[in-house]
Structures are given as structure tokens and as C-alpha cells.
Design a protein around this motif. Sequence first.
Motif, short mmCIF file in Angstrom:
data_model
loop_
_atom_site.label_atom_id
_atom_site.label_comp_id
_atom_site.label_asym_id
_atom_site.label_seq_id
_atom_site.Cartn_x
_atom_site.Cartn_y
_atom_site.Cartn_z
N ARG A 144 19.82 -0.74 -40.95
CA ARG A 144 21.26 -0.73 -40.72
C ARG A 144 21.62 -0.86 -39.25
NH1 ARG A 144 20.97 3.51 -44.62
NH2 ARG A 144 21.46 5.11 -43.06
N ALA A 145 20.63 -0.76 -38.36
CA ALA A 145 20.89 -0.86 -36.93
C ALA A 145 21.15 -2.31 -36.54
CB ALA A 145 19.70 -0.31 -36.14
N PRO A 146 22.10 -2.55 -35.63
CA PRO A 146 22.39 -3.93 -35.17
C PRO A 146 21.32 -4.39 -34.17
CG PRO A 146 23.79 -2.36 -34.03
CD PRO A 146 22.99 -1.56 -35.01
N LYS A 147 20.44 -5.27 -34.62
CA LYS A 147 19.25 -5.62 -33.84
C LYS A 147 19.34 -7.03 -33.28
CE LYS A 147 16.94 -4.46 -37.49
NZ LYS A 147 18.01 -3.72 -38.20
N VAL A 148 18.47 -7.30 -32.31
CA VAL A 148 18.42 -8.60 -31.63
C VAL A 148 16.98 -9.10 -31.65
CG1 VAL A 148 18.76 -9.81 -29.44
CG2 VAL A 148 20.38 -8.04 -30.16
N LEU A 149 16.80 -10.37 -32.00
CA LEU A 149 15.48 -10.97 -32.14
C LEU A 149 15.38 -12.20 -31.24
CD1 LEU A 149 12.76 -11.12 -33.71
CD2 LEU A 149 13.98 -12.43 -35.47
N CYS A 171 16.42 -18.60 -43.44
CA CYS A 171 16.02 -17.82 -42.28
C CYS A 171 17.19 -16.98 -41.78
CB CYS A 171 15.52 -18.75 -41.17
SG CYS A 171 15.23 -17.94 -39.57
N ALA A 172 18.34 -17.61 -41.59
CA ALA A 172 19.52 -16.88 -41.11
C ALA A 172 19.93 -15.79 -42.09
CB ALA A 172 20.67 -17.85 -40.89
N GLU A 173 19.90 -16.09 -43.38
CA GLU A 173 20.25 -15.08 -44.39
C GLU A 173 19.29 -13.90 -44.35
OE1 GLU A 173 21.86 -16.63 -48.38
OE2 GLU A 173 20.50 -18.21 -47.70
N ASP A 174 17.99 -14.18 -44.25
CA ASP A 174 16.99 -13.11 -44.25
C ASP A 174 17.12 -12.23 -43.01
OD1 ASP A 174 16.06 -14.11 -46.63
OD2 ASP A 174 14.30 -15.10 -45.77
N LEU A 175 17.38 -12.84 -41.86
CA LEU A 175 17.52 -12.06 -40.64
C LEU A 175 18.78 -11.20 -40.70
CD1 LEU A 175 16.45 -14.62 -37.88
CD2 LEU A 175 15.06 -12.88 -39.03
N ALA A 176 19.87 -11.77 -41.21
CA ALA A 176 21.10 -11.00 -41.34
C ALA A 176 20.91 -9.82 -42.29
CB ALA A 176 22.24 -11.90 -41.83
N ALA A 177 20.18 -10.03 -43.37
CA ALA A 177 19.91 -8.95 -44.32
C ALA A 177 19.10 -7.83 -43.70
CB ALA A 177 19.19 -9.50 -45.55
N ASP A 178 18.38 -8.15 -42.64
CA ASP A 178 17.58 -7.14 -41.92
C ASP A 178 18.39 -6.47 -40.81
OD1 ASP A 178 15.10 -5.76 -41.53
OD2 ASP A 178 14.72 -7.01 -39.76
N GLY A 179 19.67 -6.78 -40.72
CA GLY A 179 20.51 -6.12 -39.73
C GLY A 179 20.53 -6.77 -38.37
N ILE A 180 20.04 -8.00 -38.27
CA ILE A 180 20.01 -8.69 -36.98
C ILE A 180 21.36 -9.35 -36.72
CG2 ILE A 180 18.94 -10.60 -35.71
CD1 ILE A 180 16.33 -9.85 -37.26
N VAL A 181 21.93 -9.11 -35.54
CA VAL A 181 23.24 -9.66 -35.21
C VAL A 181 23.13 -10.88 -34.30
CG1 VAL A 181 24.43 -7.46 -35.54
CG2 VAL A 181 23.54 -8.05 -33.26
N GLU A 194 24.57 -18.67 -41.55
CA GLU A 194 25.56 -17.77 -40.95
C GLU A 194 26.75 -17.58 -41.88
OE1 GLU A 194 24.97 -18.67 -36.15
OE2 GLU A 194 26.42 -19.83 -37.33
N GLU A 195 27.20 -18.69 -42.49
CA GLU A 195 28.35 -18.62 -43.38
C GLU A 195 28.02 -17.80 -44.64
OE1 GLU A 195 29.30 -22.66 -44.14
OE2 GLU A 195 30.00 -23.07 -42.10
N ARG A 196 26.84 -17.99 -45.18
CA ARG A 196 26.45 -17.22 -46.37
C ARG A 196 26.34 -15.74 -46.04
NH1 ARG A 196 21.47 -21.07 -48.51
NH2 ARG A 196 22.74 -22.80 -49.33
N ALA A 197 25.80 -15.43 -44.88
CA ALA A 197 25.69 -14.04 -44.46
C ALA A 197 27.07 -13.42 -44.30
CB ALA A 197 24.90 -13.93 -43.16
N ALA A 198 27.99 -14.17 -43.68
CA ALA A 198 29.35 -13.67 -43.48
C ALA A 198 30.03 -13.39 -44.82
CB ALA A 198 30.16 -14.67 -42.67
N ALA A 199 29.76 -14.24 -45.81
CA ALA A 199 30.36 -14.05 -47.13
C ALA A 199 29.84 -12.77 -47.79
CB ALA A 199 30.05 -15.26 -48.02
N GLN A 200 28.69 -12.29 -47.33
CA GLN A 200 28.11 -11.05 -47.85
C GLN A 200 28.42 -9.85 -46.95
OE1 GLN A 200 23.92 -11.86 -48.34
NE2 GLN A 200 24.31 -13.69 -49.58
N GLY A 201 29.31 -10.08 -45.97
CA GLY A 201 29.72 -8.99 -45.09
C GLY A 201 28.78 -8.72 -43.94
N ARG A 202 27.92 -9.70 -43.61
CA ARG A 202 26.96 -9.52 -42.52
C ARG A 202 27.24 -10.54 -41.43
NH1 ARG A 202 23.15 -9.60 -47.10
NH2 ARG A 202 22.64 -7.44 -47.67
#
Length: 373
Positions: A20-25, A99-109, A142-150
Motif C-alpha cells: 500500500r506504500a507509494p513506491k518508486v522504481l 507491465c504498467a498494470e502490474d507495477l500499479a497493483a504493487d503500489g508503484i506511483v 496507465e489508463e487501465r490502472a487509473a480505471a481501477q483507482g491506481r
Amino acid sequence: MSSGILRRMSHQLTLDQIRRAPKVLLHDHLDGGLRPATIVELADAVGYQGLPTKDPDELAVWFAEAAHSGSLERYLETFGHTVAVMQTRDALVRVAAECAEDLAADGIVYAEVRYAPEQHLEGGLDLDEVILAVQEGFRLGEERAAAQGRSIRMGTLLTAMRHAARSREIAELAVRYRDHGVAGFDIAGAEAGHPPTRHLDAFEYLRRENAHFTIHAGEAFGLPSIWEALQWCGADRLGHGVRIVDDIETDTEGVSRLGRLANYVRDKRVPLEMCPTSNVQTGAAASIEKHPIGLLRQLRFRVTVNTDNRLQSATTLSEEFAKLADAFGYDWDDLQWFTVNAMKSAFLPFDERLALINGQIKPGFARLKWATE
């Protein structure tokens, strides 16, 4: 017992909390992060027969076991399968989006994901088509992640292979697309026998164009690789850089003495893109508990934590943080320190980095710290 030790022992962070932490990769390879099921489906679509198994679960295990050899060269061989299924526009779009979806699901901003365009030409695409496909995929993800609230922002690093001779060409592409999602340039591949100085023309061009670049250095090869990357090539960051520990002496009382190069790296705040699990797999570190990141964090080098290749290392950034928290007793303050280091070191304009630090990262960690105390 010191108050610092008591603070660290007061709460054991869990993987779910860290997610749940906002992370950077900053150091993640596109061709090292495919979903096993996607590899199988893409292999069927293009007729690739080289996979060791078509069962996604078994394939995931195979990648992790093949990569855990203690050899960087053997580790790199596993990419033959992932690259083979990334030779069409549709495949590149899909892999980048996932890739973007998986990273967003892991809390990466914010993430900078790298790949070598020159490795994706066998299906008839040219370099520009490869880049445009990956950029389309990242935006879709990015768009798919945003649609899921990430919320996630993807940056691209274009990589040139250090054993090849296309680095200047790839550097020019990085500059051409830097206003279209490409954040910078990188060179990668086996270090031994392929020093970064072979690509001085590319680095000199990038510096003339005020462009950002990082260099894989100090992973399988030692201090000379780091010195060349910084002093000859002018790298902004070091990909891995783990062997800088060879220039640090620690006596029996735990007192560390830094050599000239280590002092330079720390004084100049050179970011180190460290990838703990990957470093153990390739033999750059004996174990997570013995990884130099513990000493380098203690000495306040500009250390960042990364995944390198999520498929081969069977990991996520949250899992890397969880392993470090378990090995070194890190708490929320430590994880925020690593994250802010990464955001400070990102190839983004200063005001955009600051906005992410003050608008998402620090508030996010503050909420988690408050909720778990």
C-alpha cells in the motif's frame, strides 16, 4: 537497548502493508517482467517452440531456477525466451500495458522501465515502430490502472546492448522521443569484456543534448567499471553499483573507511540502482542479509531499491522491501528514505519530482505509519 533499535522492533512490517506504500522504481527491465501466462500465449501466437514448458506455473518456476545460477551470463540467457515473443507490435503493446498494470497493483506511483529496441526487430518492425508500440502500451496500462483507482506514471529508458555497436543510434532515439515519454538512456548486457568506454560517442552525444543516462556498472565487474561509468562516461546514475563496497573497509568494531572512489560516489550523491534479489542470483551478493545495501544505507549513500527483472527474480518491489525489512529491521522511515531517494534520482524535471514527493509519497507513508503505530 537504544531507542533506535526499540523503534525498529516495535512493529514488523507485512507485505500487504508495504504494497500500500507509494513506491518508486528506477531499474526494471520490460523483457524481464512478463507474466508467464502471457509468454505462453504469445509463443503460441507466433509459433515459438523454444519454451521449456507451456504450463504458466511451471514456466515461472523454470525462470526463477534458471536465473538463480550465481552467474550474470547464465542469468542473461533466460531473456532469449521473453525477447522471442516480443517481436510484433501487438505483443509489445500488450507486454508494456501489463507491465504498467502490474507495477500499479504493487503500489508503484512512478516507474522507469528499460528495454533495448534493437532486440525487437526480428518480426519486421523498425526501431521507431518498436518505441511507439511500447509507449502506446505504457499509456494503455496507465489508463487501465487509473480505471481501477491506481495512479502510476511510466517513464521509458532506451537501452543499447554493450556488446553491440548501435549505442549512438539508440541514444539519438532517446533524445528524439524524450518529450514523448522516454526519460533517458542506458547500456546493459555482460560487463566483462564490454566496458562502457566502448560507447563514448553515445555518451558524449547525450551530454551535448542535455539528456539523462544511467549505466549498468559495478554488478558483475568491480570498481573499474564504476570509475569508467562516472569519470569517462559521465553517468547520472549507476545501474546496480553494488561493487562500490569493494572500496570500503570495515574493521572489527564496525568502523568504515571509504576509499577515494566510494567517497566520490557518496559526496556527489550518485544514485545506486540496487536490486537485492537479482544481485544474490547473479552472485554479486552472498545473500539478502549480507547484501552491501545494509552498509551503504548506514553510510547514507544515495541508495535506491529496485526489482531488475520481476520474472527471473520472482519478485516485486514490495517483496524487495519486505526482504530488506526482515533482514535489516527497516521500518516505515527507512522505506520512505529509499523511496524519496529514488524519486529525487528520477529522470523527471525537478518540479515534477517534488510534486510526487510532497503530494503522494510523504503523505502516503505518513498515513501508513499512523495507521500501524
